[in-house]
Design a protein around this motif. Structure first.
Motif, PDB file in Angstrom:
ATOM      1  N   THR A  36       0.847  -1.201   0.000  1.00 54.55           N
ATOM      2  CA  THR A  36       0.000   0.000   0.000  1.00 54.55           C
ATOM      3  C   THR A  36       0.881   1.249   0.000  1.00 54.55           C
ATOM      4  OG1 THR A  36      -1.774   1.179   1.162  1.00 54.55           O
ATOM      5  CG2 THR A  36      -0.157   0.060   2.533  1.00 54.55           C
ATOM      6  N   PRO A  37       0.501   2.280  -0.753  1.00 61.15           N
ATOM      7  CA  PRO A  37       1.327   3.494  -0.774  1.00 61.15           C
ATOM      8  C   PRO A  37       1.169   4.360   0.479  1.00 61.15           C
ATOM      9  CG  PRO A  37      -0.526   3.709  -2.272  1.00 61.15           C
ATOM     10  CD  PRO A  37      -0.555   2.305  -1.783  1.00 61.15           C
ATOM     11  N   TYR A  38       0.078   4.160   1.233  1.00 61.65           N
ATOM     12  CA  TYR A  38      -0.089   4.953   2.459  1.00 61.65           C
ATOM     13  C   TYR A  38      -0.964   4.197   3.440  1.00 61.65           C
ATOM     14  CZ  TYR A  38      -4.512   6.272   0.168  1.00 61.65           C
ATOM     15  OH  TYR A  38      -5.729   6.251  -0.463  1.00 61.65           O
ATOM     16  N   VAL A  39      -0.744   4.465   4.724  1.00 64.84           N
ATOM     17  CA  VAL A  39      -1.517   3.806   5.766  1.00 64.84           C
ATOM     18  C   VAL A  39      -1.444   4.624   7.045  1.00 64.84           C
ATOM     19  CG1 VAL A  39       0.444   2.402   6.514  1.00 64.84           C
ATOM     20  CG2 VAL A  39      -1.872   1.633   7.040  1.00 64.84           C
ATOM     21  N   GLY A 118      -4.391   2.727   1.327  1.00 67.09           N
ATOM     22  CA  GLY A 118      -4.634   2.853  -0.097  1.00 67.09           C
ATOM     23  C   GLY A 118      -4.678   1.493  -0.769  1.00 67.09           C
ATOM     24  N   LEU A 119      -5.716   1.273  -1.532  1.00 67.45           N
ATOM     25  CA  LEU A 119      -5.777   0.135  -2.444  1.00 67.45           C
ATOM     26  C   LEU A 119      -5.348   0.712  -3.782  1.00 67.45           C
ATOM     27  CD1 LEU A 119      -6.593  -2.839  -2.362  1.00 67.45           C
ATOM     28  CD2 LEU A 119      -8.880  -2.174  -3.085  1.00 67.45           C
ATOM     29  N   GLY A 120      -4.042   0.672  -4.057  1.00 66.08           N
ATOM     30  CA  GLY A 120      -3.491   1.601  -5.033  1.00 66.08           C
ATOM     31  C   GLY A 120      -3.587   2.967  -4.372  1.00 66.08           C
ATOM     32  N   LEU A 121      -4.126   3.942  -5.081  1.00 65.65           N
ATOM     33  CA  LEU A 121      -4.352   5.255  -4.477  1.00 65.65           C
ATOM     34  C   LEU A 121      -5.776   5.418  -3.973  1.00 65.65           C
ATOM     35  CD1 LEU A 121      -2.343   7.628  -6.853  1.00 65.65           C
ATOM     36  CD2 LEU A 121      -1.691   6.751  -4.610  1.00 65.65           C
ATOM     37  N   LEU A 233       6.270   7.413  -0.890  1.00 67.32           N
ATOM     38  CA  LEU A 233       6.230   8.189  -2.130  1.00 67.32           C
ATOM     39  C   LEU A 233       6.825   7.429  -3.308  1.00 67.32           C
ATOM     40  CD1 LEU A 233       7.102  11.628  -0.570  1.00 67.32           C
ATOM     41  CD2 LEU A 233       4.964  11.045  -1.696  1.00 67.32           C
ATOM     42  N   THR A 234       7.673   6.437  -3.044  1.00 68.78           N
ATOM     43  CA  THR A 234       8.220   5.647  -4.145  1.00 68.78           C
ATOM     44  C   THR A 234       7.127   4.804  -4.800  1.00 68.78           C
ATOM     45  OG1 THR A 234       8.841   3.769  -2.733  1.00 68.78           O
ATOM     46  CG2 THR A 234      10.459   5.533  -3.015  1.00 68.78           C
ATOM     47  N   ARG A 235       6.047   4.552  -4.076  1.00 72.78           N
ATOM     48  CA  ARG A 235       4.902   3.862  -4.654  1.00 72.78           C
ATOM     49  C   ARG A 235       3.832   4.845  -5.118  1.00 72.78           C
ATOM     50  NH1 ARG A 235       5.801   0.081  -0.001  1.00 72.78           N
ATOM     51  NH2 ARG A 235       6.520  -1.910  -0.878  1.00 72.78           N
ATOM     52  N   ALA A 236       3.574   5.877  -4.311  1.00 74.79           N
ATOM     53  CA  ALA A 236       2.462   6.784  -4.582  1.00 74.79           C
ATOM     54  C   ALA A 236       2.684   7.641  -5.831  1.00 74.79           C
ATOM     55  CB  ALA A 236       2.214   7.680  -3.371  1.00 74.79           C
ATOM     56  N   LEU A 237       3.859   8.259  -5.973  1.00 74.27           N
ATOM     57  CA  LEU A 237       4.078   9.175  -7.100  1.00 74.27           C
ATOM     58  C   LEU A 237       4.016   8.478  -8.463  1.00 74.27           C
ATOM     59  CD1 LEU A 237       6.739  11.793  -5.931  1.00 74.27           C
ATOM     60  CD2 LEU A 237       4.304  12.102  -6.321  1.00 74.27           C
ATOM     61  N   PRO A 238       4.702   7.343  -8.657  1.00 75.22           N
ATOM     62  CA  PRO A 238       4.569   6.664  -9.954  1.00 75.22           C
ATOM     63  C   PRO A 238       3.125   6.274 -10.271  1.00 75.22           C
ATOM     64  CG  PRO A 238       6.499   5.844  -8.789  1.00 75.22           C
ATOM     65  CD  PRO A 238       5.747   6.705  -7.822  1.00 75.22           C
ATOM     66  N   MET A 288      12.766  12.139  -1.896  1.00 76.34           N
ATOM     67  CA  MET A 288      12.058  12.131  -0.613  1.00 76.34           C
ATOM     68  C   MET A 288      11.206  10.863  -0.580  1.00 76.34           C
ATOM     69  SD  MET A 288       9.755  15.165   1.111  1.00 76.34           S
ATOM     70  CE  MET A 288       8.233  14.815   0.219  1.00 76.34           C
ATOM     71  N   PRO A 289      11.819   9.723  -0.263  1.00 77.05           N
ATOM     72  CA  PRO A 289      11.158   8.430  -0.446  1.00 77.05           C
ATOM     73  C   PRO A 289       9.940   8.184   0.428  1.00 77.05           C
ATOM     74  CG  PRO A 289      13.540   8.185  -0.222  1.00 77.05           C
ATOM     75  CD  PRO A 289      13.208   9.583   0.163  1.00 77.05           C
ATOM     76  N   ALA A 290       9.928   8.719   1.645  1.00 77.30           N
ATOM     77  CA  ALA A 290       8.831   8.366   2.546  1.00 77.30           C
ATOM     78  C   ALA A 290       8.635   9.427   3.618  1.00 77.30           C
ATOM     79  CB  ALA A 290       9.096   7.011   3.199  1.00 77.30           C
ATOM     80  N   VAL A 291       7.417   9.458   4.144  1.00 74.08           N
ATOM     81  CA  VAL A 291       7.047  10.329   5.258  1.00 74.08           C
ATOM     82  C   VAL A 291       6.342   9.455   6.285  1.00 74.08           C
ATOM     83  CG1 VAL A 291       5.622  12.271   5.987  1.00 74.08           C
ATOM     84  CG2 VAL A 291       6.809  12.359   3.790  1.00 74.08           C
TER      85      VAL A 291
END
Length: 593
Positions: A36-39, A118-121, A233-238, A288-291
Motif C-alpha cells: 500500500t502506498p499509504y496507511v 490505499g488500495l493503489g491510491l 512516495l516511491t509507490r504513490a508518485l509513480p 524524498m522516499p517516505a514520510v
C-alpha cells in the motif's frame, strides 16, 4: 522431578511464544496490502486511563465543536439543503451525549482497531464495530435526514451501499462486514476484483500485518503503537502520474470526457501517457522516499508527536552536519513566544544550484512534469542573486515576544520582545538598514552585545523604547520596557547544533493571545466588508447575501470558540526541527494543564 520441571517449563514457553506470535486474522491490518502506498493505523489499544483522559478532554471541547457544526450547516442551507440536513442529523446524534455515548449509539468500538490505507491510491477506511446493528441504524438515520437512500448492491452475497459522483467518475462504497465497517472511494466502474478486495472478501497475497513494517517503524522512530502513519512516495508518485492506477484513471477519464463534450478533443488523445512518466516520478520520489508520523507520548497531560521525512543521501549530508550560528537556535525558548529558524543562505544557495544543474543536465520528459524544468531553470539565476550582501550573509532569524495584546478599537497590537537576525556580516546588515532609514546612521554598535537606544523619532513611531545591539554573528533589536537588559544575554544564547534547522516555544497564554488577535482582525474585516457591501439601491439578492455573510461570521466565531476552548487547556507547546543522516525530523511536545 528435574526432568518433569524442565518439560513443564518448555511447554509453558511454547504456549507463550505461540500466544505472542498469534495475529488476529481479521484485524484491519490483515486486509491492508503490504505494498500500500499509504496507511494510518493503530497497532495496539490505548489503556483505559489514557482513553478516559482523552475522552474527557474531547467532551470538554464538544460544545464548541457542535456550535461550529451548526454554523456550517446554516451556511450550507441555501446552496446545499440536503448537505445541511445531513450535518444537522449528525448534530442531533450528539444531543445530550458524551463522545463515548455517541460512539455506543452508533455502534463504534472505541477500544477497537482501525486502518486507513490505499488500495493503489483508492482510500479505504476499515474500523471495528461494537454493534453492527447499531451502526446500520446510525447510517439509516443519516440517509433519512439526507432525503435519499444510497444505492444498494451486493457482491457474492455481501451487501453494500454506494453513491456515485459522475463528475469525477468515482463512487463511495459503504459496507458492514462481520463486525467491521468499510468505507472506500473507488472508480465508478471498479472491477469486481477491486471491489472484493476493498470489502475484504479477497485478502491481499501479503498483508501489512504479515509484513510487520509498521511495528518496525514504530520501534525505530519511537512511535507509540496507538497511531502510526506512513506515506511511501516511491509507490504513490509513480501511480499518480503513470496512468496505471484505477482511481486516478477514472478521475482523468471523467475530466477528459467533460473536455471532449466542450471542445471535441478525443478522450483517447487526452489520456495518452508517456512511458517516461513512471521513470520521472520514481526519480522525484527517490529524493524524498517516505514520510511517517506518530505519537511518542500520549496521556492526560502530554501530547508528544514526531514527523519524519526521509531524504536522499546527498540532501541529508548537505544539512546534517551544518551548524548555524544563530543565537537561541541551540536552546529551548524562554519567551512566551519564541521561534528560531535557520536560514543559512550561502549553504542553501549551493544546494539549490546543484539541484538546478542536475535538472538542466537531465530534464524531465514526462509532459505533466516538464513545468519543473522551467522552475529549476529560473531557480539558478535566483540563487545567483541570493549571493548579494547582506542577504547572502544571512544565517537565520529569531523572534522572541515577551508580551502581545490586541489593540484597542481594532488598532495595531501592542507587544514587547526581541528580534535577532543571524548574519556573517552584522555591520553590513546594519549599514543596509542605515541606508534605508537615515536616522539609524548615528548608531555605532560594536560586537560586544551592549544595547544602544534607537533615535527618539523612531521610538515615537514605535510608541515605546527600543534598543539595538550587535554580537559576533547577529544583529538584535529589543522593543519594550526592559528589553535592553535582555539583549546582551539573548546574543549569548546557544547557537544551533549540527543539523538544527528550527525551534519553537509558545505558552498557553500567548497561544490564546494570538487567537484573540486573529479573531479581532477577522471581525474587523467582516465589519468592513459589510460596510462596503451596503448600497443605496437595494438588490433582490441583498437578503441572501446578508444571510450568507451572517452564516460565514457565525461559522468563523464557532471556529475561534473551538480553538480558544482548546487553547485554554494548553500550558505550553514546543517544537524542534533538525536534519540527520536519515532525513528531516520534526518533534512537538504539548503540555496540558
Amino acid at each position: 522431578m528435574r526432568s518433569t520441571t524442565r518439560y513443564i517449563a518448555l511447554g509453558f514457553a511454547g504456549v507463550m511464544l505461540a500466544a505472542c506470535g498469534h495475529k488476529d486474522k481479521d484485524a484491519p491490518l490483515a486486509f491492508v496490502p503490504a505494498d500500500t502506498p499509504y496507511v494510518v493505523a493503530n497497532l495496539d489499544i490505548m489503556d483505559d486511563a489514557t482513553r478516559g483522559a482523552l475522552l474527557a478532554q474531547a467532551d470538554a471541547q464538544l460544545p464548541s465543536q457542535l456550535a461550529q457544526l451548526d454554523a456550517t450547516a446554516e451556511r450550507l442551507a441555501r446552496k446545499d439543503p440536503e448537505g445541511a440536513r445531513l450535518l444537522r442529523a449528525l448534530r442531533t446524534e450528539f444531543n445530550g451525549k458524551t463522545i463515548e455515548a455517541f460512539a455506543q449509539g452508533a455502534g463504534l468500538n472505541l477500544k477497537g482497531y482501525s486502518a486507513f490505507y490505499g488500495l493503489g491510491l483508492a482510500p479505504v477506511l476499515r474500523f471495528e464495530l461494537s454493534d453492527p446493528g447499531a451502526f446500520e441504524g446510525f447510517v439509516g438515520r443519516l440517509e433519512t435526514a439526507y432525503g435519499k437512500k444510497l444505492d444498494a448492491a451486493n457482491v457474492d452475497k455481501q451487501s453494500y451501499r454506494k453513491y456515485a459522483f459522475p463528475a469525477s467518475g468515482t463512487e463511495v462504497v459503504l459496507a458492514t462486514v462481520n463486525k467491521q465497517a468499510v468505507a472506500a472511494l473507488l472508480p465508478a466502474d471498479a472491477s469486481p476484483a477491486m471491489l472484493r478486495q476493498a470489502l475484504g472478501l479477497d485478502r491481499p497475497q501479503k498483508s501489512l500485518q504479515d509484513d510487520g513494517r509498521l511495528a518496525t517503524l514504530a520501534k525505530a522512530k519511537g512511535y507509540q503503537k496507538w497511531l502510526i502513519g506512513e506515506l511511501d512516495l516511491t509507490r504513490a508518485l509513480p501511480l499518480a502520474v503513470s496512468g496505471k492506477d484505477p482511481l486516478v484513471s477514472a478521475i482523468q477519464k471523467a475530466h477528459a470526457e467533460a473536455i471532449a463534450a466542450k471542445t471535441g478533443e478525443p478522450v483517447a488523445t487526452q489520456l495518452q501517457t508517456s512511458p517516461s512518466c513512471s521513470t520521472d516520478a520514481a526519480r522525484i520520489a527517490a529524493r524524498m522516499p517516505a514520510v511517517s508520523f506518530g505519537y511518542t507520548k500520549l496521556d492526560a497531560k502530554h501530547q508528544d508527536a514526531r514527523f519524519d521525512v526521509a531524504l536522499a543521501d546527498d540532501i541529508s549530508k548537505a544539512f546534517a552536519g551544518l551548524k548555524v550560528a544563530l543565537p537561541g537556535l541551540g536552546s529551548a525558548g524562554t519567551a512566551p513566544f519564541d521561534v528560531s529558524v535557520a536560514l543559512p543562505v550561502s549553504n542553501m544557495r549551493t544546494f539549490w544550484l546543484a539541484q538546478a544543474d542536475a535538472v538542466a543536465a537531465k530534464p524531465f520528459s514526462c509532459p505533466s512534469l516538464t513545468d519543473l524544468n522551467d522552475s529549476f531553470a529560473k531557480l539558478g539565476p535566483a540563487m545567483q542573486k541570493a549571493a548579494i550582501p547582506p542577504f547572502g550573509d544571512m544565517l537565520g532569524v529569531r523572534i522572541a515576544l515577551d508580551s502581545l495584546a490586541p489593540g484597542k478599537d481594532a488598532g495595531l497590537p501592542t507587544f514587547s520582545g526581541r528580534l535577532v537576525l543571524g548574519t556573517n556580516n552584522p555591520e553590513g546588515l546594519l549599514a543596509m538598514g542605515q541606508m534605508m532609514v537615515p536616522a539609524l546612521a548615528q548608531l555605532k554598535p560594536a560586537r560586544d552585545g551592549k544595547p544602544l537606544p534607537l533615535p527618539k523619532d523612531m521610538v515615537s513611531m514605535l510608541g515605546q523604547p527600543a534598543w539595538v545591539a550587535m554580537g559576533e554573528k547577529a544583529l538584535a533589536l529589543g522593543v519594550g520596557a526592559g528589553a535592553d537588559a535582555r539583549l546582551g544575554d539573548t546574543l549569548k544564547d546557544a547557537v544551533g547544533d549540527a543539523g538544527q534547522m528550527g525551534r519553537m516555544h509558545i505558552s498557553g497564554a500567548m497561544y490564546l493571545s494570538w487567537l484573540q488577535l486573529m479573531e479581532q482582525k477577522i471581525d474587523s474585516l467582516a465589519a468592513a466588508t459589510a460596510t462596503i457591501g451596503k448600497s443605496d439601491e437595494p438588490s433582490i439578492d441583498d437578503s441572501d447575501d446578508a444571510t450568507e455573510a451572517a452564516a460565514d461570521l457565525a461559522r468563523s466565531k464557532a471556529q475561534f470558540a473551538a480553538m480558544k476552548s482548546q487553547a485554554e487547556r494548553v500550558d505550553s507547546i514546543d517544537a524542534e526541527m533538525h536534519v540527520d543522516n536519515g532525513g528531516m525530523v520534526i518533534t512537538s511536545q504539548t503540555v496540558l494543564k
